[in-house]
Design a protein around this motif. Structure first.
Motif, PDB file in Angstrom:
ATOM      1  N   ILE A  13     -10.109  -2.301   1.222  1.00 21.47           N
ATOM      2  CA  ILE A  13      -9.256  -1.826   0.125  1.00 21.47           C
ATOM      3  C   ILE A  13      -7.882  -2.486   0.219  1.00 21.47           C
ATOM      4  CG2 ILE A  13      -8.064   0.181  -0.838  1.00 21.47           C
ATOM      5  CD1 ILE A  13     -10.459   1.888   0.078  1.00 21.47           C
ATOM      6  N   ILE A  14      -7.322  -2.512   1.427  1.00 24.67           N
ATOM      7  CA  ILE A  14      -6.009  -3.126   1.631  1.00 24.67           C
ATOM      8  C   ILE A  14      -6.056  -4.612   1.302  1.00 24.67           C
ATOM      9  CG2 ILE A  14      -4.243  -3.700   3.351  1.00 24.67           C
ATOM     10  CD1 ILE A  14      -5.118  -1.076   4.820  1.00 24.67           C
ATOM     11  N   GLY A  15      -7.072  -5.308   1.805  1.00 27.30           N
ATOM     12  CA  GLY A  15      -7.195  -6.739   1.557  1.00 27.30           C
ATOM     13  C   GLY A  15      -7.304  -7.069   0.081  1.00 27.30           C
ATOM     14  N   GLU A  16      -8.109  -6.291  -0.637  1.00 32.12           N
ATOM     15  CA  GLU A  16      -8.253  -6.553  -2.069  1.00 32.12           C
ATOM     16  C   GLU A  16      -6.967  -6.216  -2.819  1.00 32.12           C
ATOM     17  OE1 GLU A  16     -11.290  -5.725  -5.763  1.00 32.12           O
ATOM     18  OE2 GLU A  16     -11.792  -4.924  -3.790  1.00 32.12           O
ATOM     19  N   ALA A  17      -6.299  -5.147  -2.417  1.00 32.93           N
ATOM     20  CA  ALA A  17      -5.051  -4.755  -3.072  1.00 32.93           C
ATOM     21  C   ALA A  17      -3.958  -5.802  -2.854  1.00 32.93           C
ATOM     22  CB  ALA A  17      -4.588  -3.401  -2.560  1.00 32.93           C
ATOM     23  N   LEU A  18      -3.905  -6.375  -1.661  1.00 33.64           N
ATOM     24  CA  LEU A  18      -2.874  -7.356  -1.339  1.00 33.64           C
ATOM     25  C   LEU A  18      -3.288  -8.785  -1.689  1.00 33.64           C
ATOM     26  CD1 LEU A  18      -1.676  -5.994   2.138  1.00 33.64           C
ATOM     27  CD2 LEU A  18      -0.713  -5.545  -0.134  1.00 33.64           C
ATOM     28  N   GLY A  19      -4.564  -8.975  -2.007  1.00 31.38           N
ATOM     29  CA  GLY A  19      -5.044 -10.310  -2.358  1.00 31.38           C
ATOM     30  C   GLY A  19      -5.216 -11.219  -1.160  1.00 31.38           C
ATOM     31  N   ILE A  20      -5.502 -10.640   0.007  1.00 34.78           N
ATOM     32  CA  ILE A  20      -5.721 -11.433   1.217  1.00 34.78           C
ATOM     33  C   ILE A  20      -7.012 -10.960   1.882  1.00 34.78           C
ATOM     34  CG2 ILE A  20      -3.298 -12.012   1.620  1.00 34.78           C
ATOM     35  CD1 ILE A  20      -3.061  -9.705   3.524  1.00 34.78           C
ATOM     36  N   GLY A  21      -7.487 -11.714   2.848  1.00 34.80           N
ATOM     37  CA  GLY A  21      -8.728 -11.380   3.529  1.00 34.80           C
ATOM     38  C   GLY A  21      -8.617 -10.110   4.351  1.00 34.80           C
ATOM     39  N   ALA A  22      -9.714  -9.377   4.420  1.00 37.13           N
ATOM     40  CA  ALA A  22      -9.735  -8.105   5.140  1.00 37.13           C
ATOM     41  C   ALA A  22      -9.541  -8.285   6.645  1.00 37.13           C
ATOM     42  CB  ALA A  22     -11.051  -7.373   4.866  1.00 37.13           C
ATOM     43  N   GLU A  23      -9.728  -9.487   7.163  1.00 36.47           N
ATOM     44  CA  GLU A  23      -9.588  -9.750   8.594  1.00 36.47           C
ATOM     45  C   GLU A  23      -8.224 -10.327   8.963  1.00 36.47           C
ATOM     46  OE1 GLU A  23     -11.944  -8.928  10.840  1.00 36.47           O
ATOM     47  OE2 GLU A  23     -13.115  -8.114   9.181  1.00 36.47           O
ATOM     48  N   SER A  24      -7.299 -10.405   8.005  1.00 35.90           N
ATOM     49  CA  SER A  24      -6.012 -11.054   8.269  1.00 35.90           C
ATOM     50  C   SER A  24      -5.058 -10.129   9.032  1.00 35.90           C
ATOM     51  CB  SER A  24      -5.365 -11.499   6.956  1.00 35.90           C
ATOM     52  OG  SER A  24      -4.989 -10.359   6.205  1.00 35.90           O
ATOM     53  N   ALA A  25      -4.030 -10.736   9.619  1.00 41.48           N
ATOM     54  CA  ALA A  25      -3.047  -9.978  10.392  1.00 41.48           C
ATOM     55  C   ALA A  25      -2.251  -9.027   9.495  1.00 41.48           C
ATOM     56  CB  ALA A  25      -2.102 -10.935  11.114  1.00 41.48           C
ATOM     57  N   GLY A  26      -1.983  -9.428   8.250  1.00 46.38           N
ATOM     58  CA  GLY A  26      -1.255  -8.570   7.325  1.00 46.38           C
ATOM     59  C   GLY A  26      -2.021  -7.300   6.997  1.00 46.38           C
ATOM     60  N   ALA A  51      -0.457  12.888  -3.239  1.00 48.04           N
ATOM     61  CA  ALA A  51       0.996  13.009  -3.114  1.00 48.04           C
ATOM     62  C   ALA A  51       1.457  12.649  -1.703  1.00 48.04           C
ATOM     63  CB  ALA A  51       1.428  14.424  -3.461  1.00 48.04           C
ATOM     64  N   GLU A  52       0.690  13.039  -0.707  1.00 41.62           N
ATOM     65  CA  GLU A  52       1.047  12.696   0.672  1.00 41.62           C
ATOM     66  C   GLU A  52       0.815  11.223   0.941  1.00 41.62           C
ATOM     67  OE1 GLU A  52       0.088  14.089   5.231  1.00 41.62           O
ATOM     68  OE2 GLU A  52      -0.522  15.387   3.577  1.00 41.62           O
ATOM     69  N   LEU A  53      -0.276  10.666   0.422  1.00 42.72           N
ATOM     70  CA  LEU A  53      -0.539   9.237   0.585  1.00 42.72           C
ATOM     71  C   LEU A  53       0.562   8.396  -0.055  1.00 42.72           C
ATOM     72  CD1 LEU A  53      -4.374   8.899  -0.073  1.00 42.72           C
ATOM     73  CD2 LEU A  53      -3.173   8.344   2.031  1.00 42.72           C
ATOM     74  N   ALA A  54       1.077   8.860  -1.177  1.00 39.82           N
ATOM     75  CA  ALA A  54       2.098   8.104  -1.904  1.00 39.82           C
ATOM     76  C   ALA A  54       3.377   7.941  -1.082  1.00 39.82           C
ATOM     77  CB  ALA A  54       2.410   8.786  -3.227  1.00 39.82           C
ATOM     78  N   ARG A  55       3.584   8.810  -0.093  1.00 40.45           N
ATOM     79  CA  ARG A  55       4.777   8.709   0.747  1.00 40.45           C
ATOM     80  C   ARG A  55       4.755   7.468   1.632  1.00 40.45           C
ATOM     81  NH1 ARG A  55       5.912  12.382   4.597  1.00 40.45           N
ATOM     82  NH2 ARG A  55       3.715  12.775   4.948  1.00 40.45           N
ATOM     83  N   PHE A  56       3.564   7.016   2.056  1.00 39.30           N
ATOM     84  CA  PHE A  56       3.518   5.902   3.007  1.00 39.30           C
ATOM     85  C   PHE A  56       2.595   4.759   2.609  1.00 39.30           C
ATOM     86  CE2 PHE A  56       0.735   9.302   4.559  1.00 39.30           C
ATOM     87  CZ  PHE A  56      -0.479   8.644   4.705  1.00 39.30           C
ATOM     88  N   ALA A  57       1.872   4.874   1.509  1.00 38.56           N
ATOM     89  CA  ALA A  57       0.971   3.797   1.082  1.00 38.56           C
ATOM     90  C   ALA A  57       1.591   3.033  -0.089  1.00 38.56           C
ATOM     91  CB  ALA A  57      -0.374   4.374   0.663  1.00 38.56           C
ATOM     92  N   LEU A  58       1.366   1.738  -0.116  1.00 36.37           N
ATOM     93  CA  LEU A  58       1.819   0.933  -1.247  1.00 36.37           C
ATOM     94  C   LEU A  58       1.078   1.376  -2.510  1.00 36.37           C
ATOM     95  CD1 LEU A  58       1.797  -2.577   0.483  1.00 36.37           C
ATOM     96  CD2 LEU A  58       3.790  -1.164  -0.055  1.00 36.37           C
ATOM     97  N   PRO A  59       1.715   1.283  -3.673  1.00 36.82           N
ATOM     98  CA  PRO A  59       1.087   1.769  -4.908  1.00 36.82           C
ATOM     99  C   PRO A  59      -0.285   1.141  -5.205  1.00 36.82           C
ATOM    100  CG  PRO A  59       3.400   1.299  -5.296  1.00 36.82           C
ATOM    101  CD  PRO A  59       3.082   0.839  -3.900  1.00 36.82           C
ATOM    102  N   LYS A  60      -0.443  -0.151  -4.966  1.00 33.64           N
ATOM    103  CA  LYS A  60      -1.720  -0.820  -5.252  1.00 33.64           C
ATOM    104  C   LYS A  60      -2.817  -0.323  -4.297  1.00 33.64           C
ATOM    105  CE  LYS A  60      -3.920  -4.399  -7.260  1.00 33.64           C
ATOM    106  NZ  LYS A  60      -3.857  -5.102  -8.469  1.00 33.64           N
ATOM    107  N   ILE A  61      -2.462  -0.076  -3.049  1.00 35.19           N
ATOM    108  CA  ILE A  61      -3.426   0.462  -2.079  1.00 35.19           C
ATOM    109  C   ILE A  61      -3.798   1.882  -2.464  1.00 35.19           C
ATOM    110  CG2 ILE A  61      -3.766   1.126   0.333  1.00 35.19           C
ATOM    111  CD1 ILE A  61      -1.920  -1.240   1.074  1.00 35.19           C
ATOM    112  N   LEU A  62      -2.819   2.669  -2.867  1.00 33.01           N
ATOM    113  CA  LEU A  62      -3.085   4.035  -3.321  1.00 33.01           C
ATOM    114  C   LEU A  62      -4.027   4.029  -4.521  1.00 33.01           C
ATOM    115  CD1 LEU A  62      -2.586   7.069  -3.121  1.00 33.01           C
ATOM    116  CD2 LEU A  62      -0.528   6.739  -4.505  1.00 33.01           C
ATOM    117  N   GLU A  63      -3.835   3.107  -5.436  1.00 30.14           N
ATOM    118  CA  GLU A  63      -4.728   3.001  -6.595  1.00 30.14           C
ATOM    119  C   GLU A  63      -6.148   2.634  -6.155  1.00 30.14           C
ATOM    120  OE1 GLU A  63      -6.281   3.123 -10.340  1.00 30.14           O
ATOM    121  OE2 GLU A  63      -4.392   3.934  -9.612  1.00 30.14           O
ATOM    122  N   GLY A  64      -6.277   1.761  -5.168  1.00 28.90           N
ATOM    123  CA  GLY A  64      -7.598   1.413  -4.646  1.00 28.90           C
ATOM    124  C   GLY A  64      -8.287   2.618  -4.020  1.00 28.90           C
ATOM    125  N   ILE A  65      -7.547   3.429  -3.280  1.00 32.03           N
ATOM    126  CA  ILE A  65      -8.117   4.641  -2.678  1.00 32.03           C
ATOM    127  C   ILE A  65      -8.528   5.619  -3.769  1.00 32.03           C
ATOM    128  CG2 ILE A  65      -7.586   6.651  -1.233  1.00 32.03           C
ATOM    129  CD1 ILE A  65      -5.778   4.759   0.435  1.00 32.03           C
TER     130      ILE A  65
END
Length: 103
Positions: A13-26, A51-65
């Motif tokens: 989910i993070i990799g797709e939201a950020l547009g990078i590979g799921a195995e990357s350091a980012g 609401a709790e996730l929104a406190r620490f997750a980036l908006p695009k990652i939150l949308e993926g979740i």
């Protein structure tokens, strides 16, 4: 039978939201940040309120979740030794003009 839940791994989910590979350091750094703040990967994916996730997750990652929880996935099945693909942010296919006649 006990109903099952289908989950997409948090790293994907993070990799797709950020547009990078799921195995990357980012992705690994962001995954660690989310798991540390949320307690566990399963808690982040299933249990924590948005609401709790929104406190620490980036908006695009939150949308993926959100999409994963709602089952809004695009699944392209695999074939002949080619793995299928699951996507949360797939672009909608453009609708083709209707076919007016066969010949």
């Amino acid at each position: 039978a006990i109903p099952g839940k289908h989950l997409v791994p948090l790293a994907e989910i993070i990799g797709e939201a950020l547009g990078i590979g799921a195995e990357s350091a980012g992705v690994e750094a962001e995954w660690r940040k989310l798991v540390d703040a949320g307690g566990s990967e399963l808690a982040v994916l299933m249990d924590l309120p948005e609401a709790e996730l929104a406190r620490f997750a980036l908006p695009k990652i939150l949308e993926g979740i959100r999409r994963m929880r709602a089952g809004r996935l695009t699944i392209v099945p695999g074939y002949d030794g080619v793995y299928g693909k699951v996507s949360l942010f797939a672009k909608e296919p453009e609708s083709a003009a209707p076919q007016l006649a066969l010949f």
